[in-house]
Write a protein that holds these residues in place. Structure first.
Motif: not given
Lengths: 495, 194
Positions: A372-379
């Motif tokens: 499971i990949p880490p969430p992508e930061p908003y930027p």
């Protein structure tokens, strides 16, 4: 009974449907016609019966139309390919029961007693896919009903009008039965009203017309986790989208009505009290929404302002100007319209954490064993959209340069201010896509077919990008949201 | 909560339909890619052509193989056969006793007289007065193969078939006819050439 998604996948594979066509098929099945126009879920069947009548009588295989040939046409995966039907039928004409039928390069034309009617080839192939689906879903459970429904269309003596009515009515019964077996419309309706209930409770029964806020959508989703109705965050956002769009439509309709009945305030208030009038069956005579969804009501005129995701459907399948990945990214984004207005944070949450939750669900449901990949930061999410916008700018610049070079006659005003735009052509690196013509003139002609749509898409994408007026949530917003979502996922998917 | 509490929520039906579409898309997004080992999607067009194959038409081996291998193909083919057939008998109604096999297929009666010594098996299909004459017998075996037999012209009110035990095809037909689990379908002149 097989699941709708499985059956859709199978049909898409057999017929070689692109993603957009698959989506159109799904919408035809759920009866989700373009929100602002028509509450008639049988519209695709209305179109399909016309397409099939024409195909049955224009088919070169037989002098007399036969159900067998018509079914072969419906099921054929070779005819499903773009251009195959047009190549086969263009130029043929037929006359049946008071209707004149004609196939041209652009599509089918029917001169019916009720008036002329035209179908594009895309509408025809969409209709065939829909009938193919209805016939063969659930291991061909509905095969007998659909073949029976097609019978009036191949009868050579029948009057066209009544035959079309009979076919549409019978097909509509089939679709309704499928809906009853597969789509628990009640469940969807309950979820939609659960969101409405949530707002009602959260706002203490006041300010119900105010747009949904980021915090409310998140709270609705978290409340769902507590009550055990576990849904994806993206789905919760989509509920909000559906609600907002229908409200916008309602407002538009009321504004229209207000202009008509300005001198009759009494009727106005009465209508305001009857929002479910058309559902309950006690309709107000003047209420436009209470006109029964008649089967033989003609389709609405082409809409001027489509929903953003419908813009993507308007791009031609060939030449393919957007890559599959670009189109998927845009579609994911546009499905969240109109949340980008003031609800940027929900958009970012859905895109960033939605992807993570997808993986969790896939793992839980299908034993899909990917990390499971880490969430992508908003930027990071934003950077992808900016990159997409840059790409679109490049395509549009090339389209514009080519248009100036080939479409406009020399010696007009175009030359006068040509200096301003002159640098565009050398700068715009030619787009590399397999299906785009190499010769500049041919390429200009191809671009001309879609550059308006593409410009609208770019314009719509702009509304999702940060403007000077808004300060979008960046890293600090992400840092606030991450613990909430990760804790929720941990609770949901910990095994 | 009472319905009037959601009065600000217009047109629930339409909203629900949009929600359904979006949910179908969401559901698709969470699915893993189709596994390579998954059965191929049923090509109904190929099955439809097989159903209408004239005796002289070439056989599509890919379709035959898929039909023999995948239950989903057979299920679809069975539904299609059922709508086209004059009469059908998906499974035997009761176990047949003695040496012979008796199957009722709609109005028709099928009977297999077992071979004695080295003689052939005789299959007879009795056609009652006033019902159409079938031209094709399709046998859908539970072991996964489908056999198509072209029936000749009837002898009076009976169609006769002769199966020789030493012919492997005939033996397979005979075995399939004996199995109570095979489906029998009688089809009328569906071939274009007839």
């Amino acid at each position: 009974m097989s699941s709708t998604t499985d059956d859709l996948d199978d049909i898409a594979l057999v017929r070689g449907l692109p993603e957009a066509a698959r989506t159109r098929l799904a919408r035809a099945l759920t009866g989700d016609q373009d929100g602002r126009h028509s509450g008639n879920p049988d519209l695709p069947l209305w179109i399909a019966s016309r397409a099939l009548l024409a195909l049955a009588h224009l088919s070169p295989a037989a002098d007399a139309p036969s159900a067998r040939d018509l079914i072969e046409t419906i099921l054929s995966s070779t005819l499903a390919r773009r251009g195959a039907l047009s190549d086969r039928l263009t130029g043929r004409t037929a006359e049946v029961g008071g209707a004149r039928l004609r196939a041209e390069a652009t599509g089918l034309h029917l001169d019916l007693a009720s008036g002329p009617f035209s179908l594009t080839w895309r509408q025809v192939t969409d209709a065939l896919a829909l009938i193919h689906f209805l016939m063969t879903a659930d291991a061909a459970l509905q095969w007998p009903d659909v073949t029976a429904a097609l019978a009036p269309l191949v009868s050579p003596q029948a009057e066209a009008g009544p035959a079309l009515s009979a076919a549409t009515t019978a097909l509509s019964a089939v679709r309704r039965r499928y809906e009853g077996l597969h789509f628990e419309l009640e469940v969807a309706r309950r979820r939609a009203s659960a969101l409405a209930d949530h707002i009602f409770a959260a706002r203490g029964g006041t300010h119900l017309e105010a747009p949904l806020a980021d915090a409310e959508i998140l709270a609705f989703w978290l409340a769902g986790l507590d009550s055990g109705t576990c849904i994806q965050f993206v789905t919760a956002a989509h509920h909000a989208v559906a609600l907002e769009r229908i409200r916008a439509e309602q407002r538009g309709r009321e504004r229209l009505r207000a202009t008509v009945t300005l001198d009759d305030p009494h009727t106005g208030t009465e209508r305001a009290r009857l929002p479910f009038a058309d559902l309950a069956g006690s309709s107000h005579p003047d209420d436009a929404s209470s006109i029964p969804a008649g089967i033989d009501r003609p389709p609405p005129a082409e809409d001027e302002m489509p929903w953003p995701e419908d813009l993507l459907d308007r791009l031609p399948e060939e030449p393919k100007v957007l890559t599959g990945r670009e189109e998927a990214t845009l579609r994911r984004l546009f499905l969240l319209h109109p949340l980008q207005h003031g609800r940027q944070r929900t958009v970012l949450r859905a895109l960033s954490f939605g992807k993570v939750q997808n993986r969790h669900t896939a793992r839980a449901q299908f034993g899909f064993d990917a990390p499971i990949p880490p969430p992508e930061p908003y930027p990071v999410v934003r950077a992808e959209h900016l990159k997409l916008r840059t790409g679109l700018t490049r395509i549009l610049a090339e389209a514009y340069a080519l248009r100036r070079q080939f479409a406009e006659p020399a010696g007009t005003d175009a030359d006068a201010d040509g200096d301003v735009q002159a640098p565009v052509l050398p700068k715009a690196r030619p787009l590399r896509r397999a299906s785009l013509a190499d010769a500049p003139a041919a390429r200009a002609a191809q671009f001309a077919t879609f550059d308006e749509t593409l410009a609208s898409i770019a314009g719509c994408l702009d509304t999702f990008l940060p403007s000077r007026k808004t300060t979008p949530p960046g890293d600090e917003g992400f840092a606030e949201d991450a613990p909430i979502f990760l804790a929720a996922f941990d609770r949901l998917y910990r095994s | 909560m009472a319905p009037q509490d959601t009065a600000d929520f217009p047109d629930a039906e339409r909203c629900a339909r949009r929600v359904l579409t979006l949910e179908l898309a969401d559901e698709r997004a969470t699915r893993p890619e189709r596994a390579a080992s998954a059965p191929p999607p049923v090509d109904h067009g190929a099955l439809w052509r097989r159903l209408h194959r004239a005796p002289a038409d070439p056989i599509d081996l890919a379709t035959e193989r898929a039909l023999a291998t995948h239950a989903s193909w057979r299920a679809a083919y069975r539904s299609m056969l059922g709508t086209v057939a004059l009469a059908s008998s998906p499974v035997a109604a009761a176990a047949s006793g003695g040496t012979g096999v008796h199957r009722r297929i709609g109005d028709y009666a099928l009977r297999v007289d077992e071979a004695t010594d080295a003689g052939p098996h005789i299959v007879s299909i009795l056609i009652p007065q006033g019902v159409p004459v079938p031209h094709v017998l399709e046998i859908l075996s539970d072991e996964g193969f489908a056999i198509r037999l072209d029936l000749g012209a009837p002898f009076g009110d009976t169609i006769l078939l002769v199966l020789f035990p030493d012919n492997p095809t005939h033996a397979a037909v005979h075995a399939a006819l004996r199995s109570p689990l095979s489906g029998l379908y009688l089809i009328s002149g569906t071939t274009r050439n007839s």
